[in-house]
Design an enzyme around this catalytic site. Structure first.
Site, PDB file in Angstrom:
ATOM      1  N   HIS A   1      24.078  10.075   4.410  1.00 40.10           N
ATOM      2  CA  HIS A   1      23.589  11.298   5.313  1.00 40.10           C
ATOM      3  C   HIS A   1      24.575  12.167   6.140  1.00 40.10           C
ATOM      4  O   HIS A   1      25.166  13.012   5.892  1.00 40.10           O
ATOM      5  CB  HIS A   1      22.030  11.595   4.999  1.00 40.10           C
ATOM      6  CG  HIS A   1      21.639  12.909   6.347  1.00 40.10           C
ATOM      7  ND1 HIS A   1      21.503  14.245   5.185  1.00 40.10           N
ATOM      8  CD2 HIS A   1      21.753  13.339   7.166  1.00 40.10           C
ATOM      9  CE1 HIS A   1      21.817  14.558   6.245  1.00 40.10           C
ATOM     10  NE2 HIS A   1      21.934  14.702   7.431  1.00 40.10           N
TER      11      HIS A   1
ATOM     12  N   HIS B   1      28.803  14.766   7.252  1.00 44.12           N
ATOM     13  CA  HIS B   1      27.928  14.346   6.154  1.00 44.12           C
ATOM     14  C   HIS B   1      28.667  14.269   5.465  1.00 44.12           C
ATOM     15  O   HIS B   1      28.648  14.928   4.381  1.00 44.12           O
ATOM     16  CB  HIS B   1      26.877  15.428   6.404  1.00 44.12           C
ATOM     17  CG  HIS B   1      25.594  15.692   8.263  1.00 44.12           C
ATOM     18  ND1 HIS B   1      26.504  16.236   9.342  1.00 44.12           N
ATOM     19  CD2 HIS B   1      24.850  14.719   8.607  1.00 44.12           C
ATOM     20  CE1 HIS B   1      25.735  16.318  10.384  1.00 44.12           C
ATOM     21  NE2 HIS B   1      24.988  15.146   9.802  1.00 44.12           N
TER      22      HIS B   1
ATOM     23  N   GLU C   1       7.249  35.621  12.659  1.00 44.20           N
ATOM     24  CA  GLU C   1       8.942  36.389  13.901  1.00 44.20           C
ATOM     25  C   GLU C   1      10.057  35.678  13.497  1.00 44.20           C
ATOM     26  O   GLU C   1      11.314  36.714  13.578  1.00 44.20           O
ATOM     27  CB  GLU C   1       8.133  36.410  15.302  1.00 44.20           C
ATOM     28  CG  GLU C   1       6.407  37.175  15.079  1.00 44.20           C
ATOM     29  CD  GLU C   1       5.202  36.680  14.733  1.00 44.20           C
ATOM     30  OE1 GLU C   1       5.491  34.962  14.203  1.00 44.20           O
ATOM     31  OE2 GLU C   1       4.167  36.970  15.541  1.00 44.20           O
TER      32      GLU C   1
ATOM     33  N   HIS D   1      -0.135  36.111  25.751  1.00 44.36           N
ATOM     34  CA  HIS D   1      -0.079  37.367  25.393  1.00 44.36           C
ATOM     35  C   HIS D   1       1.509  37.269  26.896  1.00 44.36           C
ATOM     36  O   HIS D   1       2.671  38.434  25.952  1.00 44.36           O
ATOM     37  CB  HIS D   1       0.147  38.309  24.734  1.00 44.36           C
ATOM     38  CG  HIS D   1      -0.901  37.754  23.572  1.00 44.36           C
ATOM     39  ND1 HIS D   1      -1.885  36.603  23.320  1.00 44.36           N
ATOM     40  CD2 HIS D   1      -0.641  38.798  22.198  1.00 44.36           C
ATOM     41  CE1 HIS D   1      -2.274  36.348  21.680  1.00 44.36           C
ATOM     42  NE2 HIS D   1      -1.401  37.678  21.441  1.00 44.36           N
TER      43      HIS D   1
END
Lengths: 682, 682
Positions: free
Chosen positions: A266, A30, A420, A482
């Protein structure tokens, strides 16, 4: 040829011409970000960053994080200029197998000056928040009047990609709350992402967002040229000590290339013709490759001298500190040297089967209460599940800005909020800073929110403790949203991480012991919500082997291997079988990875030839075929209900397993199975 | 007893007294949010939400998402009041095994009115962005003057937890950019999270942040009582058609409980004594449990009548539409009925070994170009890796607000930005809306950023296509930060998801075919960056079986099983062995899960007794012991370098595998192995 330019321009143009060479030789990489960020990087390294390349682990060095890690040609060039252990040959080996200059910056692999691993977007800025937390905490813990031992800045460059990632948002919000004044981030606002103009999908007002987080913000309109503006902004940012700072620097990606300002520059080499034009434009000899003018080397080496002077002055200061504060000095020295305090093993609770059943999350809390006082480097918290994860020890102080009156920076309990991923990335930063052992906690299922960062703990050899409770359907009523099913398979498949699922009190103590001793890899502690009995045969030290024969009978005909809450189920099943005269061995496997590291001889002693093995684990059976001939588990999602009902629903009760054991025995009546370890290539 | 209160108060107080009963009976759950959100939920359901409980899949219903899914007692009560298929008995079975009222709301399990699965925080609001995208897209595609077939709102309630999650931030930023005016979110600002006051770690200015995203914002100071304020705010929000709306509603968690406004009321039953006081306070008979006054039932059933009238009116409108726009009508009908268009299989490209080698990402692009024109329900995009994922077909139009001039809402290519987790959650919302098949793309390694949402695709039976390129060390120079190792093990261990790793052109076509036909589960397409040859023996239809014998020899002595790029490696290795007179079978396994679903007979025909099996996959060997006697792969992190170097470095070249095959043959010379499928319990 050394063009006649002022030294700043010359240095910047050196970066802008060298980076394309580096990428071109690899024909991969890059160039755009290095060319666009060259001015801010040069200003940072030449005017601000305090570091000593010859003493790269100096505690009080400024930390620099290139969060847009794909632009690492820039970082490698800066480290080379500064005199770190990266040679010109290393630059020429960019992205080649075995080189010191991989495709993205990897911390923990011996390349000095790379503080945290970046590349996966958003990780750098989030880990930088951890670096700044560690700095604030150690400063509050060890600094004394006249002894500002810890007072470094954490500087970050980040791009549009990082700005779009959730992990960045989580960490930035917390950084604002925590008033981390020494964190200074330069946002490479080049309006270009891979798909094209950021107008395609990123039109938020970044400055307003960071102000909403409580950051100090500034804008540099011309980041391609305005070195004085960048300098003044950083100076101003340094003066704001109660807010992290964001400096938005408007730049041109690939500045100098014919395609500057476009996505084309890029992520691919510019091509030789363009590179020639770039060099001409910046007054460099277009024929010369990998050229660094001697003036630039000289200039940077002088800076390095300043850095080594500062580091030596710090050594002297620390020596005086030893006289004034010998205990603190010894303590910080111990922590910097990654030496655990004495007495850890002695402090860990031991249990016998007579002790009342306890959930391993609660046993973890007991351990934390025992070790936190003697392990001051332990710092961490929960993603807003403190009362469920049971991670806050008695007398813990919160890590908080003093102005909140909710704690101080000397506090070691971090209120991560429901963040988290940010939590895990921050833990990586704290670990990378050194002299601390960070931990983060949530429900085991939600480690899946944080995997991007957990993976980097493993890849970067960071010692982070992930304290993960509510580890299975045993959490009960919260239900399948969960309840982890696939999660442990993922963690076991991940390299360089230890996953502990202790079965009782001794194994919980043992898991902490081994996790704390593992200084170069992260550990996951996987803990129950429900109570478990203490088992005959368990011992702290046995955890070290990863798996061991917990209970046995002479001439056992069948073997159960289980982890965590299912070990007592295996014991109960063995007892049922015993009533019918069937002899079973029970193996507890608190840590799969440690068992894999044992000698074949030891492993074969656990799982010998001829003994059919049945694994029992209340989650996906995926992977268990490695050890077991029959795998019992749950290969669907879980369900919502009281946990005992769920164990029954999923057949995880002795009466069902007894039947499966009998079928297994019948199958192997005349054809005793080989151990799974009887492997053709072993 | 029917207290003499105005009907709004009576309804709200019914919720506030019923929710604690529901939680108390389960002795598990979250009473605080239902009690605090009762006013806004009542206002939403009684004054705004247009829905017909008797026709719950009506396309143009308003969508309601309870993003703070732990407060689902509220949602279940509202659905019961509205007359959905949830009885009072179901409420009494809250959180019990097998009940229709699990611990968190699960979409895709037959409980009407639950639009998306919530509970894992942040998912609801992010999926709601997907619901709003789907609405905008279908409206732009099918609405005609006088036929506003699609014009529903998406309403969300979310809490502090959702507000802290990165997935929320990603989706909210994109929603602002996309100007999704029909998305209206009510933020339950109760200042309490599990750890305590939000002051502990969440002090950002949420309103300012959402304004920075481009949202319209409003604040209600007293959400416990100000029904008119809430009503006016929602009305105002509905009038703002070019911005999503956030209404911050200041509430008191657990309003009415003795511990109202404290974290204690968040996640545990209140206890009978407190419930008695709550009922007294709200004028209810404290002795009566699970009580809904008849007036409240009557009031809500009248609303339901309004909803069914609206739904019937829509049916008539749609019937007229059939006359005016028969083709569009047929198309929308087809899509609503989840019927794929004819001709898909015929459109898929087929290949022979004579065709030039192509990367499977490129083959995927070719497929997308073939199917996008005939599959108008396909809508999606990449997390800013379009040029690498190759997901944008020729002539695709971007899904963009028309004011940007970058596309229209009729466009089907979504510029997700670097927001992997948000992308996956948004795809869940688009799938949940119906009549669309969403896809999201990134590098395979970064599915780990999105797993929280991918897991919910699987749990909720949502058909989402995850197009994941750069699937192994084969991506080369980007290095270990970008190279998946453990990722496929995780995906294979996850229930209810299909993972395809095609080996060549035919398998890529076949993978898309099966993925598109799988209407009730998500699929992951795992694709190479590097070119692969087209293989003798591959066929589109063979993918249906998950694994098949690609190449064989009579009396084969050894079997290779491989996936994706390693299938051609297995073929090459077999050719090397053939030179030495060793006969090898090559099995291609493009989809592990589909193979597991085949008959034992078929599976045994692929992996018969006596034939040693060697698996080859350029990533973790974890799990492969299920099929293979010897597992070849990479159980460490990868490396940065040209991909051919890396394959060599990791021993994934014929010459190394030949040696391993010979050792395996030597080992099994006199002791032919059982098939791994010769399983005691099968």
């Amino acid at each position: 040829m050394a063009p006649s330019q002022d030294i700043d321009s010359l240095a910047i143009n050196t970066i802008r011409t060298l980076a394309p060479d580096v990428v071109q030789k690899a024909n991969s990489g890059h160039p755009g970000a290095p060319m666009g960020c060259a001015p801010m990087a040069h200003v940072l390294f030449s005017r601000f960053i305090k570091a000593n390349p010859k003493n790269p682990t100096w505690l009080n060095r400024d930390r620099f994080v290139l969060s847009n890690g794909h632009g690492c040609a820039l970082l490698y060039i800066m480290l080379h200029l500064m005199g770190y252990n990266l040679s010109m040959d290393d630059l020429k080996q960019f992205r080649q197998t075995g080189s010191k200059t991989p495709g993205h910056p990897e911390a923990g692999h011996g390349i000095h000056g790379i503080e945290v691993t970046t590349g996966p977007l958003g990780q750098g800025i989030a880990s930088a928040v951890g670096l700044a937390i560690a700095e604030a905490h150690l400063a509050a813990t060890f600094n004394k009047p006249g002894f500002e031992l810890v007072d470094n800045n954490t500087f970050v460059i980040l791009g549009d990609g990082c700005m779009q990632e959730g992990v960045q948002a989580e960490a930035a919000s917390l950084a604002g709350h925590l008033q981390l004044g020494k964190l200074i981030a330069l946002y490479d606002d080049n309006h270009i992402q891979i798909d094209g103009d950021t107008a395609l999908g990123f039109t938020e007002d970044v400055i307003a967002r960071f102000e909403a987080y409580g950051w100090h913000t500034q804008v540099i309109a011309d980041g391609d040229h305005d070195l004085e503006g960048i300098t003044k902004a950083i100076e101003a940012a340094k003066k704001v000590t109660d807010k992290p700072s964001l400096i938005k620097v408007r730049t041109t990606i690939g500045y100098g290339s014919k395609n500057q300002g476009e996505e084309k520059v890029h992520g691919a080499a510019l091509g030789e013709p363009d590179i020639i034009e770039v060099k001409k434009k910046f007054g460099f000899n277009p024929e010369e490759k990998f050229h660094i003018p001697q003036e630039v080397y000289d200039f940077y080496h002088k800076l390095a001298k300043k850095g080594s002077d500062a580091s030596e002055a710090w050594d002297k200061l620390f020596a005086s500190y030893a006289k004034e504060f010998p205990e603190l000095h010894a303590e910080l020295t111990r922590r910097m040297n990654n030496k655990l305090p004495d007495g850890l093993l002695a402090a860990l609770p031991k249990y016998t089967p007579k002790d009342a059943p306890v959930a391993t999350r609660k046993l973890s809390e007991i351990v934390l209460n025992k070790i936190a006082p003697i392990l001051p480097e332990l710092i961490g918290g929960s993603a807003d599940l403190t009362g469920s994860n049971l991670t806050r020890w008695k007398g813990a102080e919160d890590f908080q800005p003093p102005s909140t009156k909710l704690g101080t920076y000397a506090g070691r309990y971090i209120r991560f909020g429901v963040r988290e991923h940010g939590m895990a990335a921050i833990c990586n930063g704290i670990a990378a800073y050194g002299a601390s052992i960070p931990f983060g906690a949530t429900f085991f299922n939600f480690i899946s929110y944080a995997l991007g960062a957990v993976r980097l703990s493993a890849l970067s050899h960071e010692q982070v403790l992930y304290i993960m409770t509510h580890d299975s359907i045993g959490l009960g009523e919260d239900g399948p949203t969960h309840q982890p099913i696939e999660t442990l398979a993922e963690m076991r498949a991940m390299p360089n991480i230890l996953n502990f699922r202790p079965a009782d009190g001794n194994e919980t103590s043992g898991s902490y012991l081994v996790a704390l001793e593992a200084r170069d890899r992260p550990s996951v502690l996987i803990l129950t919500r429900q109570n478990l009995p203490h088992l005959e045969g368990s011992e702290i030290e046995k955890v070290r082997k990863g798996a061991y024969v917990l209970q046995d009978q002479e001439k056992a005909e069948i073997c159960f291997v289980a982890t965590g809450s299912e070990v007592s189920l295996a014991v109960d099943t063995a007892a049922e079988l015993a009533k019918e005269g069937i002899k079973a061995r029970v193996v507890s496997m608190p840590c799969w990875e440690l068992f894999e590291e044992q000698s074949l001889e030891y492993k074969m002693s656990v799982f010998p030839d001829g003994l059919p093995v049945i694994s029992i684990e209340a989650m996906s059976t995926f992977g268990w075929d490695r050890w077991a001939h029959v795998c019992i588990g749950i290969d669907s999602f879980g369900a919502s209900g009281p946990y005992k009902d769920l164990y029954k629903k999923f057949g995880l009760v002795p009466e069902v397993i007894v039947q499966k054991a009998k079928k297994t025995l019948a199958f192997y009546k005349d054809r005793k199975p080989d151990s799974k370890l009887r492997h053709p290539l072993l």
